[in-house]
Structures are given as C-alpha cells and as structure tokens.
Design a protein around this motif. Structure first.
Motif, short mmCIF file in Angstrom:
data_model
loop_
_atom_site.label_atom_id
_atom_site.label_comp_id
_atom_site.label_asym_id
_atom_site.label_seq_id
_atom_site.Cartn_x
_atom_site.Cartn_y
_atom_site.Cartn_z
N VAL A 193 0.83 -1.21 0.00
CA VAL A 193 0.00 0.00 0.00
C VAL A 193 0.86 1.26 0.00
O VAL A 193 0.56 2.24 -0.68
N ASP A 194 1.96 1.22 0.74
CA ASP A 194 2.84 2.39 0.83
C ASP A 194 3.48 2.76 -0.50
O ASP A 194 3.91 3.90 -0.70
N ASP A 195 3.58 1.80 -1.44
CA ASP A 195 4.21 2.04 -2.74
C ASP A 195 3.28 2.72 -3.73
O ASP A 195 3.72 3.14 -4.81
N VAL A 196 2.00 2.83 -3.39
CA VAL A 196 0.98 3.27 -4.35
C VAL A 196 0.67 4.75 -4.17
O VAL A 196 0.41 5.21 -3.06
N LEU A 197 0.70 5.48 -5.27
CA LEU A 197 0.30 6.89 -5.26
C LEU A 197 -1.22 7.00 -5.33
O LEU A 197 -1.84 7.69 -4.52
N ILE A 198 -1.81 6.31 -6.29
CA ILE A 198 -3.26 6.33 -6.48
C ILE A 198 -3.73 4.93 -6.85
O ILE A 198 -3.11 4.24 -7.68
N MET A 199 -4.83 4.52 -6.24
CA MET A 199 -5.51 3.30 -6.66
C MET A 199 -7.01 3.55 -6.61
O MET A 199 -7.54 4.03 -5.60
N THR A 200 -7.67 3.27 -7.72
CA THR A 200 -9.12 3.39 -7.77
C THR A 200 -9.72 2.04 -8.14
O THR A 200 -9.06 1.20 -8.76
N ALA A 201 -10.97 1.84 -7.75
CA ALA A 201 -11.67 0.59 -8.08
C ALA A 201 -13.15 0.88 -8.20
O ALA A 201 -13.68 1.79 -7.53
N ASP A 202 -13.84 0.11 -9.05
CA ASP A 202 -15.28 0.29 -9.19
C ASP A 202 -16.04 -0.91 -8.64
O ASP A 202 -15.44 -1.84 -8.09
N ASN A 203 -17.35 -0.88 -8.79
CA ASN A 203 -18.19 -1.95 -8.23
C ASN A 203 -17.93 -3.31 -8.87
O ASN A 203 -18.22 -4.35 -8.27
N SER A 204 -17.37 -3.30 -10.07
CA SER A 204 -17.08 -4.56 -10.76
C SER A 204 -15.71 -5.12 -10.40
O SER A 204 -15.35 -6.20 -10.88
N GLY A 205 -14.96 -4.39 -9.60
CA GLY A 205 -13.63 -4.86 -9.20
C GLY A 205 -12.53 -4.44 -10.13
O GLY A 205 -11.37 -4.83 -9.95
N ASN A 206 -12.85 -3.62 -11.14
CA ASN A 206 -11.81 -3.12 -12.05
C ASN A 206 -10.96 -2.09 -11.31
O ASN A 206 -11.49 -1.16 -10.70
N CYS A 207 -9.64 -2.23 -11.38
CA CYS A 207 -8.73 -1.37 -10.63
C CYS A 207 -7.79 -0.60 -11.56
O CYS A 207 -7.38 -1.11 -12.61
N PHE A 208 -7.45 0.59 -11.11
CA PHE A 208 -6.40 1.38 -11.74
C PHE A 208 -5.38 1.69 -10.65
O PHE A 208 -5.74 2.16 -9.57
N ILE A 209 -4.10 1.42 -10.94
CA ILE A 209 -3.05 1.59 -9.95
C ILE A 209 -1.94 2.46 -10.56
O ILE A 209 -1.50 2.21 -11.69
N ALA A 210 -1.51 3.46 -9.81
CA ALA A 210 -0.35 4.27 -10.20
C ALA A 210 0.63 4.25 -9.04
O ALA A 210 0.27 4.65 -7.92
N ASP A 211 1.85 3.76 -9.30
CA ASP A 211 2.82 3.73 -8.21
C ASP A 211 3.51 5.09 -8.07
O ASP A 211 3.25 6.02 -8.83
N LYS A 212 4.38 5.23 -7.09
CA LYS A 212 4.99 6.52 -6.79
C LYS A 212 6.11 6.87 -7.76
O LYS A 212 6.71 7.95 -7.65
N ASN A 213 6.38 5.97 -8.72
CA ASN A 213 7.34 6.28 -9.79
C ASN A 213 6.64 6.72 -11.06
O ASN A 213 7.29 7.00 -12.06
N GLY A 214 5.29 6.75 -11.02
CA GLY A 214 4.54 7.22 -12.17
C GLY A 214 4.04 6.12 -13.09
O GLY A 214 3.32 6.40 -14.05
N CYS A 215 4.42 4.86 -12.85
CA CYS A 215 3.96 3.75 -13.70
C CYS A 215 2.52 3.40 -13.34
O CYS A 215 2.11 3.48 -12.18
N THR A 216 1.74 3.03 -14.35
CA THR A 216 0.33 2.72 -14.14
C THR A 216 0.01 1.30 -14.57
O THR A 216 0.65 0.75 -15.48
#
Length: 226
Positions: A193-216
């Motif tokens: 969790v500490d490595d993640v800048l942003i993480m979003t998720a919807d009701n279907s479980g689809n996730c978007f993750i951006a780490d603190k280095n800018g990779c998505t």
C-alpha cells in the motif's frame, strides 16, 4: 454620509474601469500577476472608505498606477516568451500517455486529492480513461481522454481507495472491497500500500493503480487479471 456615498461611487467606477482595462476574465482564469493586482486594487479601494480623513486621491493614484503597470506587463508578456514564463509560469503535464508524473505533482504542490477533484470537475472519474492531463498557468486542468473512452460510460464512477500510500477504508467498503483484497492485488504487482500513489476501483472490481514512480497498471480484484 454624503461624503462616503460620493467616495464609494467614485471608487466603484474606478475599480470597474480598472478591471475592464485588465481584460475580461473570470476570477479562476486570472494569471498570477493579474490576481495580485486585483487583490491590491480591492484593498486600496477600501482605505478612503474606511477613513474619511484619507483623501480620495490617495486611493485613486495607486490604483491607476497598478493598473497601468499591469497593462505594461501584459504587453511585455505578448512580446517576450521569457517574461511571460517568469510572470505567468508555463503549463505542466501531470499525466502523459496515461502515466502520472509524481515529480510534476510535487513541483506544483498538487496532492492526490487536488488531482482527483480537478479531474472530477472535467467529468473524468476514472484515471484509466486519461491520455493527457495538463495543469494550465491559471491552475485549471485540461484533459484529453483515450480514444476508446470518448463516449460516456454507464455505472457508478470508481472510488479512490488508496491516496498517496493511505488506504481509504470507507471508500473501499462502499464498493465491497477490503484491505486484504487490495493487498492481494498489489502483491501480484509486487507492491505494498505504501508504494501506491493512487488506486481506484469500481463496483465490478476493475482497478487502476499508479505507483509513486509514475507507472500505471490495471487489474481486477477477485483474482482476474487484465
């Protein structure tokens, strides 16, 4: 009473003239130099109204001087890109090719919450939809969506469940996601969790993750990987 009314009318007309002379912009569209002049003019205009012993000319002279100075600066901005960059700054790309730039966010002192709010104002709720996002010199953000997301999507928008390394329990619970489920998905990407800048998720479980280095990355909570 008549003196105060007369002064008020004179300064009212003067300030309207000053604002019109500087250009027709909304407050949120002002450049930094224009915003400073606007604040100074409004403060100076109140001085002769608060103290009748101060001559009106004491308010009029600095107001006209500041407006003339702003007009000169605006003219110089048109003639010289270097001066324009010094006085107004330059646009900054915070998302490029779908990847968030944490260094630019730090330079702009943009928090994750600031970014998400600015995107929501542009009716963008899913970070995975974005191709480019640029912070303009006025502080507004311009967004270009990926081609496949040009049409509106159905369903509730994704929730922000990790913000700058902090797990948002209430947001996660709202879509039926637990910390354990999130950690399982992150483990697949070799993250915590500490490595993640942003993480979003919807009701279907689809996730978007951006780490603190800018990779998505995109993934699926529940064991399914995209």
């Amino acid at each position: 009473m008549g003196v105060i009314l007369t002064r008020s009318l004179i300064l009212y007309v003067l300030v309207i003239f000053a604002v019109r002379l500087m250009g027709k912009r909304q407050l949120g569209e002002l450049q930094p130099s224009e915003l400073v002049i606007t604040i100074l003019v409004s403060n100076i205009a109140t001085l002769p109204l608060e103290d009748v012993n101060i001559p009106v000319i004491v308010g009029i002279t600095p107001i006209l001087s500041l407006v003339c100075f702003e007009v000169v600066v605006s003219w110089l901005n048109l003639k010289s890109p270097r001066i324009r960059k010094i006085t107004s700054g330059s646009p900054k790309i915070v998302i490029k090719d779908g990847k968030i730039d944490p260094d630019t966010m730090r330079d702009l002192r943009f928090s994750v919450d600031d970014l998400m709010m600015a995107l929501r104002e542009k009716e963008v709720f899913d970070l995975d939809e974005i191709q480019f996002a640029i912070v303009e010199t006025t502080g507004n953000i311009s967004v270009m969506k990926k081609q496949e997301y040009d049409t509106p999507q159905n369903g509730d928008p994704p929730q922000l469940i990790i913000s700058d390394g902090e797990f948002k329990e209430n947001a996660a619970q709202a879509i039926g996601i637990s910390l354990k489920m999130v950690e399982k998905v992150l483990k697949q990407k070799k993250f915590t969790v500490d490595d993640v800048l942003i993480m979003t998720a919807d009701n279907s479980g689809n996730c978007f993750i951006a780490d603190k280095n800018g990779c998505t990355y995109t993934s699926q909570i529940g064991g399914k990987k995209n």
